[in-house]
Design a protein around this motif. Sequence first.
Motif, PDB file in Angstrom:
ATOM      1  N   PRO A   2       0.794  -1.229   0.000  1.00  0.00           N
ATOM      2  CA  PRO A   2       0.000   0.000   0.000  1.00  0.00           C
ATOM      3  C   PRO A   2       0.828   1.280   0.000  1.00  0.00           C
ATOM      4  N   ILE A   3       2.156   1.184   0.141  1.00  0.00           N
ATOM      5  CA  ILE A   3       2.968   2.401   0.128  1.00  0.00           C
ATOM      6  C   ILE A   3       3.921   2.368  -1.050  1.00  0.00           C
ATOM      7  N   THR A   4       4.292   3.565  -1.501  1.00  0.00           N
ATOM      8  CA  THR A   4       5.206   3.691  -2.639  1.00  0.00           C
ATOM      9  C   THR A   4       6.651   3.589  -2.155  1.00  0.00           C
ATOM     10  N   ILE A   9      11.088   4.936   1.682  1.00  0.00           N
ATOM     11  CA  ILE A   9      12.400   5.547   1.957  1.00  0.00           C
ATOM     12  C   ILE A   9      12.264   6.652   2.999  1.00  0.00           C
ATOM     13  N   ILE A  10      11.213   7.457   2.899  1.00  0.00           N
ATOM     14  CA  ILE A  10      10.997   8.525   3.881  1.00  0.00           C
ATOM     15  C   ILE A  10      10.791   7.929   5.273  1.00  0.00           C
ATOM     16  N   LEU A  11      10.033   6.840   5.359  1.00  0.00           N
ATOM     17  CA  LEU A  11       9.809   6.200   6.659  1.00  0.00           C
ATOM     18  C   LEU A  11      11.092   5.567   7.206  1.00  0.00           C
ATOM     19  N   ILE A  12      11.912   5.000   6.340  1.00  0.00           N
ATOM     20  CA  ILE A  12      13.202   4.435   6.782  1.00  0.00           C
ATOM     21  C   ILE A  12      14.092   5.546   7.329  1.00  0.00           C
ATOM     22  N   LEU A  13      14.157   6.694   6.618  1.00  0.00           N
ATOM     23  CA  LEU A  13      14.961   7.818   7.104  1.00  0.00           C
ATOM     24  C   LEU A  13      14.424   8.366   8.423  1.00  0.00           C
ATOM     25  N   PHE A  46       2.861  10.837   3.828  1.00  0.00           N
ATOM     26  CA  PHE A  46       1.485  10.491   3.493  1.00  0.00           C
ATOM     27  C   PHE A  46       0.541  11.661   3.214  1.00  0.00           C
ATOM     28  N   VAL A  47       0.818  12.848   3.722  1.00  0.00           N
ATOM     29  CA  VAL A  47      -0.120  13.966   3.570  1.00  0.00           C
ATOM     30  C   VAL A  47      -0.023  14.538   2.161  1.00  0.00           C
ATOM     31  N   LYS A  48      -1.203  14.835   1.572  1.00  0.00           N
ATOM     32  CA  LYS A  48      -1.258  15.447   0.250  1.00  0.00           C
ATOM     33  C   LYS A  48      -2.019  16.766   0.338  1.00  0.00           C
ATOM     34  N   VAL A  49      -1.539  17.751  -0.395  1.00  0.00           N
ATOM     35  CA  VAL A  49      -2.193  19.048  -0.492  1.00  0.00           C
ATOM     36  C   VAL A  49      -2.486  19.280  -1.968  1.00  0.00           C
ATOM     37  N   GLN A  51      -3.862  17.242  -4.094  1.00  0.00           N
ATOM     38  CA  GLN A  51      -3.495  16.003  -4.771  1.00  0.00           C
ATOM     39  C   GLN A  51      -2.001  15.941  -5.122  1.00  0.00           C
ATOM     40  N   GLN A  52      -1.168  16.669  -4.372  1.00  0.00           N
ATOM     41  CA  GLN A  52       0.279  16.598  -4.537  1.00  0.00           C
ATOM     42  C   GLN A  52       0.894  16.263  -3.178  1.00  0.00           C
ATOM     43  N   PRO A  53       2.018  15.567  -3.181  1.00  0.00           N
ATOM     44  CA  PRO A  53       2.686  15.307  -1.900  1.00  0.00           C
ATOM     45  C   PRO A  53       3.056  16.620  -1.215  1.00  0.00           C
ATOM     46  N   ILE A  54       3.116  16.579   0.110  1.00  0.00           N
ATOM     47  CA  ILE A  54       3.335  17.809   0.860  1.00  0.00           C
ATOM     48  C   ILE A  54       4.720  18.404   0.591  1.00  0.00           C
ATOM     49  N   TYR A  55       5.712  17.584   0.210  1.00  0.00           N
ATOM     50  CA  TYR A  55       7.028  18.157  -0.058  1.00  0.00           C
ATOM     51  C   TYR A  55       7.007  19.017  -1.317  1.00  0.00           C
ATOM     52  N   PHE A  56       6.168  18.704  -2.320  1.00  0.00           N
ATOM     53  CA  PHE A  56       6.011  19.606  -3.469  1.00  0.00           C
ATOM     54  C   PHE A  56       5.342  20.904  -3.038  1.00  0.00           C
ATOM     55  N   PHE A  57       4.337  20.781  -2.168  1.00  0.00           N
ATOM     56  CA  PHE A  57       3.665  21.977  -1.660  1.00  0.00           C
ATOM     57  C   PHE A  57       4.643  22.872  -0.905  1.00  0.00           C
TER      58      PHE A  57
END
Length: 124
Positions: A2-4, A9-13, A46-49, A51-57
Amino acid sequence: GPITPKQFIILILTTGLIFVSYKLADFTLFLIEAVAIAGIGIAIAFVKVNQQPIYFFLLNVGQSFKRPSLRIWRKQYILITEKKEKKSDKKEAIVISRKPLSASKLSQIALTVDTGGRYEEEIK
């Protein structure tokens, strides 16, 4: 799953940062840091703003603060001169008025703006 891969990788970091915090800090400071790091890591993963990942926002917010989006097209300054009277020290502001545009000239300007400056007036 269920995860990309990016989320994984973000969760591992995030887990690695929590482990480093566990090794370097005492227990009460570790708990505070772990909650903060886990919250930020889960939000980034996991958070989207819109319909984009929050890091793009967050990158877009940073770019808009660095470079505002207000654009001024061919800004022209109008000179305001002061007129002095001989008898008193009062100053009046004189505003230079522009002559009105004709409908044909206005449509040519609108066409130039709409085409992004690619349109050039035909020479007769």
